[in-house]
Design a protein around this motif. Structure first.
Motif, PDB file in Angstrom:
ATOM      1  N   GLY A  51       0.819  -1.210   0.000  1.00  0.00           N
ATOM      2  CA  GLY A  51       0.000   0.000   0.000  1.00  0.00           C
ATOM      3  C   GLY A  51       0.848   1.252   0.000  1.00  0.00           C
ATOM      4  N   HIS A  77      -3.972   8.291   1.251  1.00  0.00           N
ATOM      5  CA  HIS A  77      -4.398   7.414   2.344  1.00  0.00           C
ATOM      6  C   HIS A  77      -5.158   6.210   1.815  1.00  0.00           C
ATOM      7  CE1 HIS A  77      -6.720   6.029   5.883  1.00  0.00           C
ATOM      8  NE2 HIS A  77      -5.589   6.317   6.502  1.00  0.00           N
ATOM      9  N   TYR A  78      -6.018   6.437   0.841  1.00  0.00           N
ATOM     10  CA  TYR A  78      -6.780   5.322   0.269  1.00  0.00           C
ATOM     11  C   TYR A  78      -5.841   4.267  -0.313  1.00  0.00           C
ATOM     12  CZ  TYR A  78      -9.517   2.548  -2.941  1.00  0.00           C
ATOM     13  OH  TYR A  78     -10.066   1.487  -3.607  1.00  0.00           O
ATOM     14  N   ALA A  81      -4.075   2.394   2.537  1.00  0.00           N
ATOM     15  CA  ALA A  81      -4.880   1.627   3.497  1.00  0.00           C
ATOM     16  C   ALA A  81      -5.926   0.705   2.893  1.00  0.00           C
ATOM     17  CB  ALA A  81      -5.572   2.607   4.452  1.00  0.00           C
ATOM     18  N   LYS A  82      -6.113   0.714   1.590  1.00  0.00           N
ATOM     19  CA  LYS A  82      -7.279   0.049   0.991  1.00  0.00           C
ATOM     20  C   LYS A  82      -7.363  -1.447   1.262  1.00  0.00           C
ATOM     21  CE  LYS A  82      -5.088  -0.609  -3.543  1.00  0.00           C
ATOM     22  NZ  LYS A  82      -5.202  -0.356  -4.992  1.00  0.00           N
ATOM     23  N   ILE A  87      -7.846  -0.765   9.233  1.00  0.00           N
ATOM     24  CA  ILE A  87      -8.067   0.669   9.043  1.00  0.00           C
ATOM     25  C   ILE A  87      -9.433   0.876   8.392  1.00  0.00           C
ATOM     26  CG2 ILE A  87      -7.229   2.782   7.948  1.00  0.00           C
ATOM     27  CD1 ILE A  87      -4.435   1.671   8.013  1.00  0.00           C
ATOM     28  N   PRO A  90     -10.783   3.576   4.276  1.00  0.00           N
ATOM     29  CA  PRO A  90      -9.580   4.185   3.678  1.00  0.00           C
ATOM     30  C   PRO A  90      -9.923   5.423   2.855  1.00  0.00           C
ATOM     31  CG  PRO A  90      -9.537   1.810   3.404  1.00  0.00           C
ATOM     32  CD  PRO A  90     -10.898   2.151   3.940  1.00  0.00           C
TER      33      PRO A  90
END
Length: 220
Positions: A51, A77-78, A81-82, A87, A90
């Motif tokens: 990621g 961030h997406y 963290a996807k 999390i 994301p």
């Protein structure tokens, strides 16, 4: 492209290691370069690696735009963290269901989740307004500090802060900064004290920038 390839594994490894990921640099290279599954590590650690690398590549796609927007921050961030199940949501700021966050080594509370959208809008405006007023390294360090104090996401804020800092440095034609795990305590200490003595963190980042410039010159 060579600069992008050279720093990809090392930046991914150092940034994740600062947050407790136990992958080594060599294991990180194996995952990113060969797609090899490394035994002895959780899927969480593997997805932190892949990621971060995706977010890193997106950062390089963005450096010519010379801007930092909320949409860009959320996309970083997406991408990071996807695939990380721990999390929630994301690419979305924390809300009442995911608001229990804290800054490692900090005695200061993060802003309440209700204030995050306003704080992030102010952050994006600040980035646009001061870009030409500060030295690029100072600007990058202050952007890192300001973002981390907001802590807008449920998790992954440190890694996004470092990607944002390096986005600015690359946009201004400076070398990206790597914060090696051996500097972790100093990094956290100067970041925490930066609320009162911001110059300390600025100097810390400036030293890391100088290290990278010297290292890169040796490769030429």
């Amino acid at each position: 492209m060579q600069l992008q390839k050279y720093y990809k594994a090392e930046m991914t490894w150092t940034s994740n290691a600062l947050e407790g990921n136990t992958l080594t640099l060599e294991e990180t290279k194996m995952i990113l370069e060969s797609g090899i599954t490394v035994r002895g590590h959780t899927s969480h650690e593997i997805y932190e690696c892949t990621g971060h690398a995706e977010a890193y590549d997106y950062m390089f796609d963005h450096i010519r735009k010379k801007e930092i927007t909320e949409e860009y921050i959320k996309k970083l961030h997406y991408l990071f963290a996807k695939n990380i199940t721990d999390i929630p949501s994301p690419g979305e700021y924390r809300d009442v269901s995911k608001t229990f966050v804290g800054i490692t080594g900090s005695e200061y509370p993060c802003p309440d989740y209700e204030k995050v959208p306003e704080k992030m809008a102010e952050f994006a405006d600040w980035v646009s307004s001061v870009r030409n007023e500060l030295h690029p390294v100072e600007f990058a360090a202050e952007a890192h500090r300001t973002f981390i104090y907001i802590h807008p996401f449920p998790d992954g804020n440190g890694r996004i802060a470092r990607l944002l800092m390096n986005t600015i440095l690359l946009q201004e034609q400076y070398m990206p900064v790597l914060i090696h795990p051996i500097h972790r305590n100093k990094y956290i200490h100067t970041l925490e004290n930066g609320r009162i003595y911001p110059n300390g963190f600025d100097i810390f980042i400036a030293k890391r920038e100088l290290e990278q410039q010297k290292q890169f010159m040796k490769l030429q």
